[in-house]
Design a protein around this motif. Sequence first.
Motif, PDB file in Angstrom:
ATOM      1  N   THR A 468       0.790  -1.262   0.057  1.00 37.62           N
ATOM      2  CA  THR A 468      -0.049   0.033   0.128  1.00 37.62           C
ATOM      3  C   THR A 468       0.928   1.161   0.022  1.00 37.62           C
ATOM      4  OG1 THR A 468      -1.809  -1.107   1.254  1.00 37.62           O
ATOM      5  CG2 THR A 468      -1.827   1.329   1.249  1.00 37.62           C
ATOM      6  N   PHE A 469       0.512   2.077  -0.927  1.00 35.90           N
ATOM      7  CA  PHE A 469       1.483   3.391  -1.142  1.00 35.90           C
ATOM      8  C   PHE A 469       0.347   4.582  -0.599  1.00 35.90           C
ATOM      9  CE2 PHE A 469       4.063   0.477  -3.325  1.00 35.90           C
ATOM     10  CZ  PHE A 469       5.224   0.871  -3.356  1.00 35.90           C
ATOM     11  N   GLY A 470       1.101   5.621  -0.216  1.00 32.91           N
ATOM     12  CA  GLY A 470       0.345   6.714   0.305  1.00 32.91           C
ATOM     13  C   GLY A 470       0.878   8.204  -0.311  1.00 32.91           C
ATOM     14  N   ALA A 471      -0.092   9.138  -0.177  1.00 32.12           N
ATOM     15  CA  ALA A 471       0.288  10.638  -0.545  1.00 32.12           C
ATOM     16  C   ALA A 471      -0.102  11.353   0.325  1.00 32.12           C
ATOM     17  CB  ALA A 471      -0.613  10.842  -1.790  1.00 32.12           C
ATOM     18  N   TRP A 472       0.307  12.566   0.469  1.00 28.12           N
ATOM     19  CA  TRP A 472      -0.026  13.675   1.536  1.00 28.12           C
ATOM     20  C   TRP A 472      -1.378  14.202   1.427  1.00 28.12           C
ATOM     21  CZ3 TRP A 472       2.899  13.933   5.690  1.00 28.12           C
ATOM     22  CH2 TRP A 472       4.088  13.960   5.588  1.00 28.12           C
ATOM     23  N   LEU A 473      -2.367  14.235   2.642  1.00 30.18           N
ATOM     24  CA  LEU A 473      -3.451  14.815   2.755  1.00 30.18           C
ATOM     25  C   LEU A 473      -3.454  15.509   4.109  1.00 30.18           C
ATOM     26  CD1 LEU A 473      -6.181  15.331   1.713  1.00 30.18           C
ATOM     27  CD2 LEU A 473      -7.021  13.417   3.222  1.00 30.18           C
ATOM     28  N   ASN A 474      -3.239  16.926   3.853  1.00 28.32           N
ATOM     29  CA  ASN A 474      -2.896  18.104   4.871  1.00 28.32           C
ATOM     30  C   ASN A 474      -1.437  17.682   5.506  1.00 28.32           C
ATOM     31  OD1 ASN A 474      -5.536  19.178   4.493  1.00 28.32           O
ATOM     32  ND2 ASN A 474      -6.495  17.832   5.912  1.00 28.32           N
ATOM     33  N   ASP A 475      -1.261  17.199   6.924  1.00 32.66           N
ATOM     34  CA  ASP A 475      -0.262  16.971   7.264  1.00 32.66           C
ATOM     35  C   ASP A 475      -0.008  15.227   7.532  1.00 32.66           C
ATOM     36  OD1 ASP A 475       0.429  19.575   7.319  1.00 32.66           O
ATOM     37  OD2 ASP A 475      -0.217  19.853   9.401  1.00 32.66           O
ATOM     38  N   SER A 476      -0.859  14.383   6.819  1.00 36.89           N
ATOM     39  CA  SER A 476      -0.340  12.948   7.059  1.00 36.89           C
ATOM     40  C   SER A 476      -0.556  12.204   5.891  1.00 36.89           C
ATOM     41  CB  SER A 476      -1.778  12.792   8.036  1.00 36.89           C
ATOM     42  OG  SER A 476      -3.054  12.752   7.469  1.00 36.89           O
ATOM     43  N   LEU A 477      -0.045  11.141   5.905  1.00 37.69           N
ATOM     44  CA  LEU A 477       0.053  10.348   4.584  1.00 37.69           C
ATOM     45  C   LEU A 477      -1.112   9.312   4.800  1.00 37.69           C
ATOM     46  CD1 LEU A 477       3.987   9.376   4.714  1.00 37.69           C
ATOM     47  CD2 LEU A 477       2.794  10.625   3.071  1.00 37.69           C
ATOM     48  N   VAL A 478      -1.660   9.288   3.793  1.00 37.59           N
ATOM     49  CA  VAL A 478      -3.190   8.476   3.627  1.00 37.59           C
ATOM     50  C   VAL A 478      -2.854   7.599   2.196  1.00 37.59           C
ATOM     51  CG1 VAL A 478      -4.635  10.007   4.627  1.00 37.59           C
ATOM     52  CG2 VAL A 478      -4.315  10.232   2.476  1.00 37.59           C
ATOM     53  N   SER A 479      -3.408   6.451   2.376  1.00 38.29           N
ATOM     54  CA  SER A 479      -3.423   5.451   1.311  1.00 38.29           C
ATOM     55  C   SER A 479      -4.199   5.892  -0.048  1.00 38.29           C
ATOM     56  CB  SER A 479      -3.925   3.986   1.679  1.00 38.29           C
ATOM     57  OG  SER A 479      -5.214   3.990   1.978  1.00 38.29           O
ATOM     58  N   VAL A 480      -3.551   5.789  -1.162  1.00 35.93           N
ATOM     59  CA  VAL A 480      -4.154   5.915  -2.408  1.00 35.93           C
ATOM     60  C   VAL A 480      -3.885   4.893  -3.471  1.00 35.93           C
ATOM     61  CG1 VAL A 480      -3.987   8.354  -2.118  1.00 35.93           C
ATOM     62  CG2 VAL A 480      -2.174   7.262  -3.216  1.00 35.93           C
ATOM     63  N   ALA A 481      -3.177   3.969  -3.170  1.00 35.24           N
ATOM     64  CA  ALA A 481      -2.980   2.965  -4.332  1.00 35.24           C
ATOM     65  C   ALA A 481      -2.543   1.499  -3.626  1.00 35.24           C
ATOM     66  CB  ALA A 481      -1.825   3.455  -5.086  1.00 35.24           C
ATOM     67  N   ARG A 531     -13.486   3.675   1.321  1.00 33.36           N
ATOM     68  CA  ARG A 531     -12.973   3.087   2.270  1.00 33.36           C
ATOM     69  C   ARG A 531     -11.674   3.516   2.613  1.00 33.36           C
ATOM     70  NH1 ARG A 531     -12.496  -3.105   0.327  1.00 33.36           N
ATOM     71  NH2 ARG A 531     -11.658  -3.194   2.227  1.00 33.36           N
ATOM     72  N   SER A 532     -11.007   4.647   1.953  1.00 33.99           N
ATOM     73  CA  SER A 532      -9.850   5.368   1.871  1.00 33.99           C
ATOM     74  C   SER A 532     -10.003   6.656   2.692  1.00 33.99           C
ATOM     75  CB  SER A 532      -8.921   5.153   0.674  1.00 33.99           C
ATOM     76  OG  SER A 532      -7.823   6.011   1.044  1.00 33.99           O
ATOM     77  N   LYS A 533      -9.128   6.984   3.451  1.00 33.84           N
ATOM     78  CA  LYS A 533      -9.200   8.510   4.167  1.00 33.84           C
ATOM     79  C   LYS A 533      -8.939   9.523   2.895  1.00 33.84           C
ATOM     80  CE  LYS A 533      -7.721   7.113   8.859  1.00 33.84           C
ATOM     81  NZ  LYS A 533      -6.797   7.563   9.936  1.00 33.84           N
ATOM     82  N   SER A 534      -8.291   9.067   2.128  1.00 30.20           N
ATOM     83  CA  SER A 534      -8.081  10.110   0.734  1.00 30.20           C
ATOM     84  C   SER A 534      -9.307  10.268   0.078  1.00 30.20           C
ATOM     85  CB  SER A 534      -6.736   9.641   0.083  1.00 30.20           C
ATOM     86  OG  SER A 534      -7.233   8.225  -0.584  1.00 30.20           O
ATOM     87  N   GLY A 535     -10.111   9.356  -0.114  1.00 31.33           N
ATOM     88  CA  GLY A 535     -11.248   9.201  -0.838  1.00 31.33           C
ATOM     89  C   GLY A 535     -11.217   9.054  -2.253  1.00 31.33           C
ATOM     90  N   ILE A 536      -9.899   8.614  -2.662  1.00 28.89           N
ATOM     91  CA  ILE A 536      -9.668   8.092  -4.003  1.00 28.89           C
ATOM     92  C   ILE A 536      -8.816   6.755  -4.097  1.00 28.89           C
ATOM     93  CG2 ILE A 536      -9.702  10.553  -5.018  1.00 28.89           C
ATOM     94  CD1 ILE A 536      -6.563  10.350  -4.913  1.00 28.89           C
ATOM     95  N   ARG A 537      -8.723   5.949  -5.232  1.00 31.77           N
ATOM     96  CA  ARG A 537      -8.224   5.114  -5.490  1.00 31.77           C
ATOM     97  C   ARG A 537      -7.400   5.156  -6.609  1.00 31.77           C
ATOM     98  NH1 ARG A 537      -8.341   0.052  -7.882  1.00 31.77           N
ATOM     99  NH2 ARG A 537     -10.498   0.550  -8.457  1.00 31.77           N
ATOM    100  N   LEU A 538      -6.334   4.791  -6.826  1.00 28.07           N
ATOM    101  CA  LEU A 538      -5.637   4.776  -8.299  1.00 28.07           C
ATOM    102  C   LEU A 538      -5.890   3.665  -9.087  1.00 28.07           C
ATOM    103  CD1 LEU A 538      -2.205   6.471  -7.620  1.00 28.07           C
ATOM    104  CD2 LEU A 538      -4.407   7.696  -7.911  1.00 28.07           C
ATOM    105  N   ASN A 539      -6.301   3.569 -10.268  1.00 25.60           N
ATOM    106  CA  ASN A 539      -6.612   2.363 -11.097  1.00 25.60           C
ATOM    107  C   ASN A 539      -5.563   1.921 -11.869  1.00 25.60           C
ATOM    108  OD1 ASN A 539      -8.341   0.566 -12.207  1.00 25.60           O
ATOM    109  ND2 ASN A 539      -8.694   1.793 -13.886  1.00 25.60           N
TER     110      ASN A 539
END
Length: 565
Positions: A468-481, A531-539
């Motif tokens: 699982t990889f993540g990106a920044w959302l505000n000041d925390s890393l959230v999963s996106v892929a 299901r993700s805090k980021s609200g997105i999923r990379l396809n």
Amino acid sequence: MQRLQQLIENLDTAANDAFKVQELKSYLSLIPPEDAAWALFFFENRRLKTKTGLKLLKEIIESQTCFPDWVIKACNERVKDTPETLALLFESKGGRCEISLSTLVIQFLQPLSGFTRLSKKETIRCAWEMLSTTQRVLFNKMVLGGFQLGAQKSLIHEALSKISGIPRSVISRRLIEDWQPSATWFQSLIEPDPEIDTAMTPCHFEPFVVSEKPPGKSDFTPGLEAAFAFDGIRAQGIRRREVSTIWSEELIPLNLCFPELIRGISLLPSGTVLEGLIVAWDDDLPPPRENVQKRLKVKTATQKTIQSTPVQFIVFDIIERHGINLSNCPFAQRRVEMKEVMDEWSHQWSIHGNKSEIEGVNPDFFQQEMFDMSTVLKTEPEKSISPPPMSLSRFFKCNNWASLEGRLNICRDKHATGLLCMPVDPKGYTHSDENRWRLLKPASCRARLVLLSAERLPGNQTHFIRFTFGAWLNDSLVSVAVIDNQHSKRDFESLGEFVLENPLQKQGNNCQVKPELIYEISFEDIYESSRSKSGIRLNNARLCKRLTGIGIKQASTVEEIKSLI
């Protein structure tokens, strides 16, 4: 049980899949047929109805050791595996006598469902006394229904194929049927049945020629037919000898996962093999692939599952008709054959697909000269008509380079992963292998993502199957892929080594890591994910390269990723 224990240990330390297949082959060849049948029962993730829960096992430990519940919980926090914790806490020098797997199941496991609570405790305690610590762990997982082997099912089927000389696809198809473990059943599993096996075996899946670049404008050859390709499961629908089956590209039978498709395929003329994509379909737009994956996780799809996750089998090619292989014929001919078959199928579906019969009618009434129609026909609410589970891909001709490029540019608007292209005359098209499908994808987007966690293969401490990889959302890393194992072995070994060297927190099969590793990840599209805090999923996220010399603060943000599409 000693052989099963040795198999588990060997699989945990196996260096590669070939070694695992060899270990499984040796194990299944050496043990008696009745033991092999029960081993396959558990290897296929089937469960015995023991009606015995974790609470009862804890009560046995508490009564023997006098440990309070909080001590057991504290031990389990260190071990991270409840069946193993209970096996370690049980004071016994078991394992002094050998007991076969079939004997253990028949004498100790199967009777549990009919025993009283006191009898269950005594039966389990007696079994624990006979087993070693490692064997007790396996026994506990069989009781609770959490037994998992450190090898994929495809490797188990490959081992059985080597033992019997029967193709792996045939073994897979036989194992999805309703069966009960016994020596007789195991012998029938590995014995060939040429007539039925031939009818059920899928044709060869010709790999797509995948490219992100369309042919150059100067080199383009007119006469190209294309259709939008959606993110789904590539499969073959087979109707031979009045038997209907569905096979995935990975040679996994899907009959139980998609019973509505089996019903549709059963209306095809015998001797027909169609190839297409199984796509979750809703309101004329296909949802993400994960919706189809939900159906694969269900052993047998219920009516509720079918209604909540409707699917379509979108046909793009025909391989057999009237039992004649058409794979080497020009696509122009196959296109005509395919349309004729689907037109005939649509007619059959309109008749048999949604039968609407008048119930409560006495035929003798119609012999009377005068009668009241209200007494003959009962007024009932209209039944919902289910849509056809199969459809033909909408092909369009690309006679010039601009038309192909224009269709490719609107793929994301159509929620398509790309274009499936086939020359009508393969000899005139030099940019694809002759008579093979070419999958053209729109240019992928790229983002800098941080590795957050990894998921182990159950039963294996060093082999990882998902990252699982993540990106920044505000000041925390959230999963996106999420990156699965459809990558090179070298990439996954490199990621696995980093996870083992930099663990942060472990919970079951999941392991969180220190956020220090940054990769460039390519992806094709973005889907919303609740299901993700980021609200997105990379396809279709894929690894590109490891980025060094930059800090995690330079990783992409969620907003930056959204702006790429």
